[in-house]
Design a protein around this motif. Sequence first.
Motif, short mmCIF file in Angstrom:
data_model
loop_
_atom_site.label_atom_id
_atom_site.label_comp_id
_atom_site.label_asym_id
_atom_site.label_seq_id
_atom_site.Cartn_x
_atom_site.Cartn_y
_atom_site.Cartn_z
N VAL A 82 0.87 -1.18 0.00
CA VAL A 82 0.00 0.00 0.00
C VAL A 82 0.91 1.23 0.00
CG1 VAL A 82 -1.95 -1.10 1.14
CG2 VAL A 82 -0.16 -0.06 2.53
N SER A 83 0.47 2.29 -0.66
CA SER A 83 1.31 3.48 -0.73
C SER A 83 0.45 4.73 -0.82
CB SER A 83 2.24 3.41 -1.94
OG SER A 83 1.50 3.43 -3.15
N LEU A 84 1.05 5.82 -0.46
CA LEU A 84 0.37 7.12 -0.63
C LEU A 84 1.40 8.18 -0.98
CD1 LEU A 84 1.01 9.08 2.03
CD2 LEU A 84 -0.76 7.68 3.09
N THR A 85 0.92 9.22 -1.62
CA THR A 85 1.75 10.39 -1.92
C THR A 85 1.16 11.56 -1.16
OG1 THR A 85 2.30 9.55 -4.12
CG2 THR A 85 2.60 11.90 -3.74
N ALA A 86 2.02 12.28 -0.44
CA ALA A 86 1.55 13.39 0.39
C ALA A 86 2.56 14.53 0.36
CB ALA A 86 1.33 12.94 1.82
N SER A 87 2.09 15.71 0.71
CA SER A 87 2.97 16.87 0.70
C SER A 87 2.71 17.78 1.89
CB SER A 87 2.81 17.66 -0.60
OG SER A 87 1.47 18.10 -0.75
N HIS A 88 3.74 18.52 2.28
CA HIS A 88 3.69 19.52 3.35
C HIS A 88 4.91 20.41 3.17
CE1 HIS A 88 4.17 21.18 7.44
NE2 HIS A 88 2.85 21.04 7.52
N PRO A 89 4.80 21.70 3.51
CA PRO A 89 5.95 22.58 3.34
C PRO A 89 7.23 22.09 4.01
CG PRO A 89 4.00 23.87 3.78
CD PRO A 89 3.59 22.44 3.94
N ALA A 90 7.09 21.35 5.12
CA ALA A 90 8.27 20.84 5.82
C ALA A 90 8.65 19.43 5.38
CB ALA A 90 8.02 20.86 7.33
N GLY A 91 7.92 18.86 4.45
CA GLY A 91 8.17 17.49 4.03
C GLY A 91 7.37 16.49 4.86
N ILE A 92 7.49 15.21 4.52
CA ILE A 92 6.72 14.15 5.16
C ILE A 92 7.64 13.27 6.00
CG2 ILE A 92 5.23 12.15 4.77
CD1 ILE A 92 3.96 14.89 4.11
N GLN A 93 7.23 13.03 7.24
CA GLN A 93 8.02 12.20 8.15
C GLN A 93 7.62 10.73 8.10
OE1 GLN A 93 8.26 11.61 12.97
NE2 GLN A 93 7.91 13.68 12.19
N ASP A 94 6.31 10.45 8.12
CA ASP A 94 5.83 9.07 8.19
C ASP A 94 4.41 9.02 7.63
OD1 ASP A 94 5.78 6.38 8.74
OD2 ASP A 94 5.52 6.59 10.91
N ALA A 95 3.96 7.81 7.35
CA ALA A 95 2.61 7.62 6.81
C ALA A 95 2.01 6.34 7.36
CB ALA A 95 2.64 7.57 5.29
N ALA A 119 6.52 3.71 7.85
CA ALA A 119 6.50 3.59 6.40
C ALA A 119 7.87 3.92 5.81
CB ALA A 119 5.45 4.53 5.81
N THR A 120 8.13 3.40 4.62
CA THR A 120 9.32 3.79 3.88
C THR A 120 8.93 4.93 2.95
OG1 THR A 120 10.22 1.54 3.93
CG2 THR A 120 11.07 3.03 2.23
N CYS A 121 9.42 6.12 3.26
CA CYS A 121 9.04 7.32 2.51
C CYS A 121 10.20 7.79 1.63
CB CYS A 121 8.62 8.44 3.46
SG CYS A 121 7.10 8.09 4.38
N THR A 122 9.91 7.98 0.36
CA THR A 122 10.91 8.44 -0.60
C THR A 122 10.52 9.83 -1.09
OG1 THR A 122 11.32 6.17 -1.31
CG2 THR A 122 12.05 7.94 -2.78
N ALA A 123 11.42 10.78 -0.93
CA ALA A 123 11.12 12.16 -1.31
C ALA A 123 11.05 12.31 -2.83
CB ALA A 123 12.18 13.10 -0.75
N VAL A 124 9.97 12.92 -3.27
CA VAL A 124 9.82 13.29 -4.67
C VAL A 124 10.50 14.65 -4.89
CG1 VAL A 124 8.18 13.84 -6.52
CG2 VAL A 124 7.67 12.02 -4.88
N ASN A 125 10.31 15.53 -3.92
CA ASN A 125 10.99 16.83 -3.86
C ASN A 125 11.02 17.26 -2.40
OD1 ASN A 125 8.39 18.06 -3.36
ND2 ASN A 125 8.02 17.91 -5.58
N THR A 126 11.30 18.51 -2.11
CA THR A 126 11.46 18.96 -0.73
C THR A 126 10.15 18.94 0.06
OG1 THR A 126 11.17 21.26 -1.44
CG2 THR A 126 13.44 20.41 -1.26
N THR A 127 9.02 18.94 -0.61
CA THR A 127 7.73 18.99 0.09
C THR A 127 6.91 17.71 -0.03
OG1 THR A 127 6.58 19.94 -1.83
CG2 THR A 127 7.60 21.48 -0.27
N THR A 128 7.21 16.89 -1.01
CA THR A 128 6.36 15.74 -1.34
C THR A 128 7.12 14.43 -1.24
OG1 THR A 128 5.09 17.13 -2.85
CG2 THR A 128 4.84 14.75 -3.09
N SER A 129 6.45 13.41 -0.69
CA SER A 129 7.05 12.07 -0.59
C SER A 129 6.01 11.02 -0.96
CB SER A 129 7.56 11.80 0.83
OG SER A 129 8.69 12.59 1.13
N THR A 130 6.52 9.89 -1.43
CA THR A 130 5.68 8.70 -1.61
C THR A 130 6.10 7.68 -0.57
OG1 THR A 130 5.39 9.07 -3.99
CG2 THR A 130 5.07 6.83 -3.18
#
Length: 284
Positions: A82-95, A119-130
């Motif tokens: 299962v996976s999700l993509t999320a964003s926040h100005p400070a980045g994502i810590q866990d899901a 969760a294993t989170c991989t940064a897409v950019n500075t604000t978004t991770s999968t």
Amino acid sequence: MRIRATVAAVTGALALSALAVPAVQAADGGIHKTTAAERFGVSRSAMSTAVAADELPVVSKVTVNGGKDLVLGTTAAKTFTVSLTASHPAGIQDAYIDLWHGKDIDNIDGYLPPNEQNATCTAVNTTTSTCKLTIEAAPGRDLYMNTLASTWHVTAAVIANDEVGSMYWNDYYGTHRVQRLSKLTANAAPEPVKKGKTITVTGKLTRANWETRKYAGYSTQPVKLQFRKKNSNTYTTVKTVKTNTKGDLKTTVKATVDGFYRWSYAGTSTTPAVNAAGDFIDVK
């Protein structure tokens, strides 16, 4: 039913509204969902600060089992991603993602939590991770009754990588189908057969019974009899026949050319579609 490890869950779109609510317990004492605070370790005061600052993470996509229905047989457990993509100005810590079944969050009879604590989170950019997790489902344990072949709710949650632990939690983010594996056989006889003579095509439609851990006939289901010529790759429908009370199929047709006969079942919301292997008829 074996009790699985408890993980966080709350009512509604945001964790803040339910941080003080006690863990949900099923009537039989077998299924529990605890709070978001216990999952992420975020205090109510910190969450209040994040909400007031309007700094909640945004979830843009949730994927369960690669977008495919979750189908299980009678014995083998299945581990899926299962996976999700999320964003926040400070980045994502866990899901966090789980699947649950029931009339509502206070009446749960099925629960599939993630295997990992984080969760294993991989940064897409500075604000978004999968972020990815895995979940295991086993017939007779997690899927302990046949009525759990149904549409399940999907919980999605994330916590941001900021000082206050901004968090999003939604027990009703989406839905996903869980199904009982189906099987289908076909046999055409006699063979070889003279051109123009009648052959009998039989078969059987069964599906997993999670309560008995065996396959049982699926009754009164419409199933298509299909045929393809020897040198063709395309099946065409000859007729539709309903299974009897034991899931058996039987019909007759006239043999005209060499080819393959099979049964084809379209499936239902609880049972996946399935095609029998084609049975070759040699026409003399």
